[in-house]
Motif scaffolding. Structure first.
Motif, PDB file in Angstrom:
ATOM      1  N   MET A 100      46.222 -51.511  -0.058  1.00  0.00           N
ATOM      2  CA  MET A 100      45.803 -52.689   0.705  1.00  0.00           C
ATOM      3  C   MET A 100      46.930 -53.161   1.630  1.00  0.00           C
ATOM      4  O   MET A 100      46.689 -53.571   2.766  1.00  0.00           O
ATOM      5  CB  MET A 100      45.398 -53.806  -0.252  1.00  0.00           C
ATOM      6  N   ARG A 101      48.152 -53.106   1.120  1.00  0.00           N
ATOM      7  CA  ARG A 101      49.285 -53.487   1.964  1.00  0.00           C
ATOM      8  C   ARG A 101      49.433 -52.523   3.138  1.00  0.00           C
ATOM      9  O   ARG A 101      49.712 -52.929   4.264  1.00  0.00           O
ATOM     10  CB  ARG A 101      50.563 -53.512   1.132  1.00  0.00           C
ATOM     11  N   ARG A 102      49.250 -51.242   2.863  1.00  0.00           N
ATOM     12  CA  ARG A 102      49.371 -50.217   3.907  1.00  0.00           C
ATOM     13  C   ARG A 102      48.307 -50.404   4.986  1.00  0.00           C
ATOM     14  O   ARG A 102      48.565 -50.186   6.175  1.00  0.00           O
ATOM     15  CB  ARG A 102      49.240 -48.833   3.261  1.00  0.00           C
ATOM     16  N   LEU A 103      47.122 -50.821   4.567  1.00  0.00           N
ATOM     17  CA  LEU A 103      46.011 -50.993   5.501  1.00  0.00           C
ATOM     18  C   LEU A 103      46.052 -52.342   6.216  1.00  0.00           C
ATOM     19  O   LEU A 103      45.274 -52.559   7.150  1.00  0.00           O
ATOM     20  CB  LEU A 103      44.676 -50.860   4.751  1.00  0.00           C
ATOM     21  N   GLY A 104      46.924 -53.241   5.766  1.00  0.00           N
ATOM     22  CA  GLY A 104      46.946 -54.572   6.352  1.00  0.00           C
ATOM     23  C   GLY A 104      45.675 -55.338   6.064  1.00  0.00           C
ATOM     24  O   GLY A 104      45.092 -55.971   6.953  1.00  0.00           O
TER      25      GLY A 104
END
Length: 224
Positions: A100-104
């Motif tokens: 989720m962090r990687r995808l923003g």
């Protein structure tokens, strides 16, 4: 207990029903992966775990940013937790947060994933890590939705539970003393969230080794 007439069902049949529900443009859709279509109760234990795996296998081939795939990952983690496979659930939830962090991902989704991960830390006895994450969730909910939002109040109670688990009773009492009146005003005296907060507050009172007789009386009054 199930309120339906059937005593059992094939997991593959339940999975297919859920898949069909998702493909429809109306109705319960994704809920059928974790809520029974007959009795409208949530699956639990090994049934929830089996459906979590079936859900993940159904949608894992989709792009990483696909919303249904992300929800399927949540179902896998929650299913593993429901069956007591807590270490496996933790691995899934940590991977989901990293994704989720990687995808923003939107803040609301991030907070939901962090809350689920904090619950896994709590169950595994990693209480300091659980508290740190619950505090992040609470502050995030405050900023995103304000103090009167139900999810904010749930996050506040989760923080209090973590504080109680660490025997930091004064901090738990201070937090709940500030947030319980808001829950009473916004949600009502008999709402589940309000009642859970009262229970947490009473626990902070009577579990404290320094509790006075007045504290114990207040705990009893809080629970009445």
């Amino acid at each position: 207990a199930c309120r339906g007439t059937a005593g059992f069902a094939h997991v593959s049949c339940l999975a297919r029903q859920a898949q069909v529900a998702v493909e429809r443009r109306s109705g319960p859709r994704f809920l059928r992966w974790y809520i029974c279509g007959l009795c409208e109760q949530r699956y639990h234990g090994v049934a929830r775990c089996a459906l979590g795996w079936a859900c993940w296998k159904t949608y894992v081939g989709r792009p990483e940013a696909d919303e249904t795939r992300k929800m399927a990952m949540t179902q896998l983690g929650n299913g593993l937790s429901s069956a007591g496979n807590n270490e496996d659930a933790l691995s899934v939830k940590e991977a989901q947060l990293a994704m989720m962090r990687r995808l923003g991902a939107p803040e609301d989704q991030m907070l939901m994933v962090q809350s689920n991960l904090a619950n896994s830390y709590q169950v595994l006895g990693r209480l300091e890590e659980a508290l740190l994450m619950q505090r992040d969730v609470y502050s995030g909910r405050l900023e995103l939705s304000g103090e009167e939002n139900e999810q904010t109040l749930i996050a506040a109670n989760n923080c209090a539970l973590s504080l109680n688990g660490l025997q930091r009773f004064e901090e738990a009492k201070t937090l709940l003393h500030e947030t319980m009146p808001v829950a009473r005003r916004v949600l009502g005296e008999n709402d589940d969230v309000t009642l859970k907060m009262r229970k947490s507050y009473a626990a902070a009172l009577y579990r404290d080794p320094a509790a006075t007789l007045d504290d114990l009386r207040e705990a009893v009054t809080t629970l009445e």
